[in-house]
Design an enzyme around this catalytic site. Structure first.
Site, PDB file in Angstrom:
ATOM      1  N   HIS A 175       0.853  -1.190   0.000  1.00  0.00           N
ATOM      2  CA  HIS A 175       0.000   0.000   0.000  1.00  0.00           C
ATOM      3  C   HIS A 175       0.893   1.247   0.000  1.00  0.00           C
ATOM      4  O   HIS A 175       2.057   1.185   0.456  1.00  0.00           O
ATOM      5  CB  HIS A 175      -0.910  -0.011   1.229  1.00  0.00           C
ATOM      6  CG  HIS A 175      -2.060  -0.967   1.095  1.00  0.00           C
ATOM      7  ND1 HIS A 175      -3.190  -0.900   1.881  1.00  0.00           N
ATOM      8  CD2 HIS A 175      -2.256  -2.002   0.239  1.00  0.00           C
ATOM      9  CE1 HIS A 175      -4.031  -1.865   1.525  1.00  0.00           C
ATOM     10  NE2 HIS A 175      -3.494  -2.546   0.533  1.00  0.00           N
ATOM     11  N   CYS A 212      -2.117  -0.207   6.982  1.00  0.00           N
ATOM     12  CA  CYS A 212      -1.261   0.986   6.955  1.00  0.00           C
ATOM     13  C   CYS A 212      -1.169   1.627   8.340  1.00  0.00           C
ATOM     14  O   CYS A 212      -0.105   2.119   8.733  1.00  0.00           O
ATOM     15  CB  CYS A 212      -1.812   1.997   5.951  1.00  0.00           C
ATOM     16  SG  CYS A 212      -1.898   1.342   4.275  1.00  0.00           S
ATOM     17  N   GLU A 214       1.075   3.892   1.747  1.00  0.00           N
ATOM     18  CA  GLU A 214       1.609   4.322   3.037  1.00  0.00           C
ATOM     19  C   GLU A 214       2.760   3.418   3.472  1.00  0.00           C
ATOM     20  O   GLU A 214       3.776   3.882   3.998  1.00  0.00           O
ATOM     21  CB  GLU A 214       0.502   4.284   4.102  1.00  0.00           C
ATOM     22  CG  GLU A 214      -0.636   5.258   3.850  1.00  0.00           C
ATOM     23  CD  GLU A 214      -1.758   4.701   2.982  1.00  0.00           C
ATOM     24  OE1 GLU A 214      -1.501   3.814   2.130  1.00  0.00           O
ATOM     25  OE2 GLU A 214      -2.901   5.147   3.146  1.00  0.00           O
TER      26      GLU A 214
END
Ligand SMILES: Nc1nc2[nH]cnc2c(=O)[nH]1
Length: 160
Positions: free
Chosen positions: A58, A91, A60
């Site tokens: 992801h 995240c 992040e």
């Protein structure tokens, strides 16, 4: 928050949003993130799940990994995370483990849901309302605590 701080926040959020839009053109998911570490350096990430065949990539998490690798530190105390979308539970967990001190986001989990992503559903799982999504079972094993005993008795351990 002062007007100056709000302006700086919005600049980093707009940067994360531009990264997310560009990432869609590049064939990735619509998410971007920026970590600003305590020394003021900027570390960017975009969603790389499909390109890297990595469900944990992801935006992040990618930005956090970059910041940690660039600073050669696993503790990012004093850092701020700016995300184009509300960080999902994965995240947020990475953010907690990195000891990042603050998070700002633009779109939220409901916008992600409208675009077909499961962020809001996974929040429901962690809130306890969708246990059927992932059964997690505790098995009683005699050796279960052995790794912790080894850790506690290891005198040169690096705590985190
Ligand atoms: N916040 C966030 N939510 C996602 N949902 C699927 N991928 C992502 C991502 O990279 N970031």
């Amino acid at each position: 928050m002062s007007a100056h701080d709000a302006q700086q926040r919005d600049e980093y959020l707009n940067r994360a949003i531009r990264l997310a839009v560009q990432n869609v053109s590049d064939g990735g998911g619509p998410f971007g993130a920026v970590v600003v570490t305590a020394d003021g350096t900027v570390h960017e990430g975009v969603n790389r799940v499909t390109r890297d065949h990595d469900p944990t990539a992801h935006a992040e998490v990618v930005a956090i990994r970059r910041a940690a690798a660039e600073l050669r530190k696993f503790d990012l105390t004093g850092s701020v995370l700016y995300a184009s979308c509300e960080p999902c539970p994965l995240c947020l967990s990475a953010t907690l483990w990195a000891r990042i001190g603050r998070v700002y986001f633009a779109a939220d989990r409901h916008g992600a849901a409208r675009a077909g992503f499961d962020d809001a559903v996974f929040y429901e799982y962690f809130a306890g309302s969708r246990p059927e999504l992932l059964p997690v079972e505790h098995a009683q094993l005699a050796a279960a605590e052995d790794p912790f005993e080894a850790w506690k008795h290891h005198t040169r351990r690096t705590s985190y």
